[in-house]
Design an enzyme around this catalytic site. Structure first.
Site, PDB file in Angstrom:
ATOM      1  N   PRO A   1       0.791  -1.208   0.026  1.00 20.72           N
ATOM      2  CG  PRO A   1      -0.088  -0.958   2.228  1.00 20.72           C
ATOM      3  CD  PRO A   1       0.434  -2.155   1.136  1.00 20.72           C
ATOM      4  CG  ASN A   2      -0.180   4.389   1.303  1.00 20.63           C
ATOM      5  OD1 ASN A   2      -1.240   4.973   0.749  1.00 20.63           O
ATOM      6  ND2 ASN A   2      -0.419   3.730   2.416  1.00 20.63           N
TER       7      ASN A   2
ATOM      8  NE  ARG B   1       0.827  13.778  -2.618  1.00 21.25           N
ATOM      9  CZ  ARG B   1      -0.322  13.164  -2.731  1.00 21.25           C
ATOM     10  NH1 ARG B   1      -0.607  12.268  -1.781  1.00 21.25           N
ATOM     11  NH2 ARG B   1      -1.071  13.503  -3.834  1.00 21.25           N
TER      12      ARG B   1
ATOM     13  CE1 TYR C   1       8.989   5.311   2.548  1.00 19.10           C
ATOM     14  CE2 TYR C   1       7.461   7.276   2.715  1.00 19.10           C
ATOM     15  CZ  TYR C   1       7.973   5.985   3.066  1.00 19.10           C
ATOM     16  OH  TYR C   1       7.142   5.505   4.211  1.00 19.10           O
TER      17      TYR C   1
ATOM     18  CG  ASN D   1       8.633  -2.004   0.068  1.00 12.74           C
ATOM     19  OD1 ASN D   1       7.927  -2.347   1.446  1.00 12.74           O
ATOM     20  ND2 ASN D   1       9.073  -0.900  -0.092  1.00 12.74           N
TER      21      ASN D   1
ATOM     22  CB  ALA E   1       1.630   0.283   6.480  1.00  8.84           C
TER      23      ALA E   1
ATOM     24  CG  HIS F   1       5.287  -2.231  10.060  1.00  8.21           C
ATOM     25  ND1 HIS F   1       6.614  -2.766  10.238  1.00  8.21           N
ATOM     26  CD2 HIS F   1       5.207  -1.476   9.287  1.00  8.21           C
ATOM     27  CE1 HIS F   1       7.281  -1.952   9.409  1.00  8.21           C
ATOM     28  NE2 HIS F   1       6.385  -1.116   8.881  1.00  8.21           N
TER      29      HIS F   1
ATOM     30  CD  GLU G   1      10.495  -7.598   6.018  1.00  5.19           C
ATOM     31  OE1 GLU G   1      10.411  -8.783   6.609  1.00  5.19           O
ATOM     32  OE2 GLU G   1      10.104  -6.482   6.609  1.00  5.19           O
TER      33      GLU G   1
ATOM     34  CG  HIS H   1      11.012  -2.554   4.668  1.00  6.05           C
ATOM     35  ND1 HIS H   1       9.399  -2.478   4.308  1.00  6.05           N
ATOM     36  CD2 HIS H   1      10.952  -3.560   5.344  1.00  6.05           C
ATOM     37  CE1 HIS H   1       8.980  -3.386   4.932  1.00  6.05           C
ATOM     38  NE2 HIS H   1       9.928  -4.211   5.325  1.00  6.05           N
TER      39      HIS H   1
ATOM     40  NE  ARG I   1       9.826   6.094   8.521  1.00  8.82           N
ATOM     41  CZ  ARG I   1       9.112   5.737   7.400  1.00  8.82           C
ATOM     42  NH1 ARG I   1       9.404   4.794   6.477  1.00  8.82           N
ATOM     43  NH2 ARG I   1       8.190   6.402   7.454  1.00  8.82           N
TER      44      ARG I   1
ATOM     45  NE  ARG J   1       7.067   4.394   9.925  1.00  8.15           N
ATOM     46  CZ  ARG J   1       5.836   4.433   9.252  1.00  8.15           C
ATOM     47  NH1 ARG J   1       5.619   3.473   8.484  1.00  8.15           N
ATOM     48  NH2 ARG J   1       5.211   5.563   9.308  1.00  8.15           N
TER      49      ARG J   1
HETATM   50  O1  CA2 Z   1      10.666   1.772   3.582  1.00  5.84           O
HETATM   51  C1  CA2 Z   1       9.574   1.192   3.064  1.00  5.84           C
HETATM   52  O2  CA2 Z   1       9.600   0.619   2.096  1.00  5.84           O
HETATM   53  C2  CA2 Z   1       8.192   0.961   4.020  1.00  5.84           C
HETATM   54  O3  CA2 Z   1       7.818  -0.124   3.522  1.00  5.84           O
HETATM   55  C3  CA2 Z   1       7.345   2.187   3.222  1.00  5.84           C
HETATM   56  C4  CA2 Z   1       5.861   2.071   3.786  1.00  5.84           C
HETATM   57  C5  CA2 Z   1       6.093   2.077   5.227  1.00  5.84           C
HETATM   58  O4  CA2 Z   1       4.722   1.933   5.936  1.00  5.84           O
HETATM   59  C6  CA2 Z   1       6.995   0.903   5.941  1.00  5.84           C
HETATM   60  O5  CA2 Z   1       7.180   1.198   7.344  1.00  5.84           O
HETATM   61  C7  CA2 Z   1       8.360   1.141   5.366  1.00  5.84           C
HETATM   62  C8  CA2 Z   1       5.028   3.178   3.272  1.00  5.84           C
HETATM   63  C9  CA2 Z   1       5.027   3.273   1.827  1.00  5.84           C
HETATM   64  C10 CA2 Z   1       4.457   4.784   1.516  1.00  5.84           C
HETATM   65  O6  CA2 Z   1       5.277   5.045   0.403  1.00  5.84           O
HETATM   66  C11 CA2 Z   1       4.965   6.357   0.191  1.00  5.84           C
HETATM   67  C12 CA2 Z   1       5.833   6.901  -0.775  1.00  5.84           C
HETATM   68  C13 CA2 Z   1       5.752   8.089  -1.028  1.00  5.84           C
HETATM   69  C14 CA2 Z   1       4.827   9.157  -0.376  1.00  5.84           C
HETATM   70  C15 CA2 Z   1       4.099   8.523   0.481  1.00  5.84           C
HETATM   71  C16 CA2 Z   1       4.116   7.235   1.060  1.00  5.84           C
END
Ligand code: CA2
Length: 155
Positions: free
Chosen positions: A9-10, A17, A22, A78, A81, A84, A102, A104, A111, A115
């Protein structure tokens, strides 16, 4: 061979963003990097992203079937979220016997506390955190090495 690259997700927001966290690369650019490395290893990438937990579960099942038939080296995952929170994704990795690395983008251990725990790490072959898109490339290489050294069906 195929290498599956599954994103949760996301991650479709990548590059649009929070570039400070990221990076500036979008998910398509990450996919291009994966395809280029996989091609150099003689493989194809099946690159996907979903915001839905059940869809990721189904894709892990498909990957497991491809591994069992010798078509896939496994999955770079990947799970965002869901890493977790998701017992379902952990069960899918185990149930479908998917070799998973896995990944990230960020160093989740640097963080927020929530997480730091992953439901997936105990059942993953390996974990790469904090190295951005390079982590995907390292994971693809590792899955190929593991498949070559141990064979696709070995634990
Ligand atoms: O660090 C990573 O790759 C994560 O898997 C990214 C997840 C986060 O919930 C994990 O704890 C770590 C979040 C992905 C959201 O990606 C975005 C990218 C750009 C802007 C907003 C969110």
């Amino acid at each position: 061979m195929i290498v599956h690259v599954l994103n949760g997700p996301n991650l479709n927001l990548l590059g649009q963003r929070e570039p400070g966290l990221y990076g500036r690369e979008g998910l398509e650019e990450v996919a291009a990097r994966c395809r280029s490395l996989a091609a150099s290893l003689g493989s194809e990438v099946d690159f996907r992203q979903s915001n839905h937990e059940g869809e990721l579960v189904t894709w892990l099942h498909e990957c497991g079937a491809d591994v069992a038939s010798g078509r896939s080296v496994g999955a770079v995952l990947n799970a965002g979220a869901y890493t977790h929170t998701s017992v379902a994704l952990r069960d899918a990795i185990v149930g479908a016997s998917v070799p998973v690395v896995e990944v990230h983008l960020t160093n989740v251990h640097a963080r927020e506390e929530f997480r730091h725990h992953s439901h997936l790490s105990p059942v993953a072959r390996g974990v790469v955190v904090g190295l951005g898109a390079t982590g995907y490339e390292l994971a693809i290489r590792a899955l190929h090495d593991l498949a070559r050294d141990h064979g696709p069906l070995e634990e």
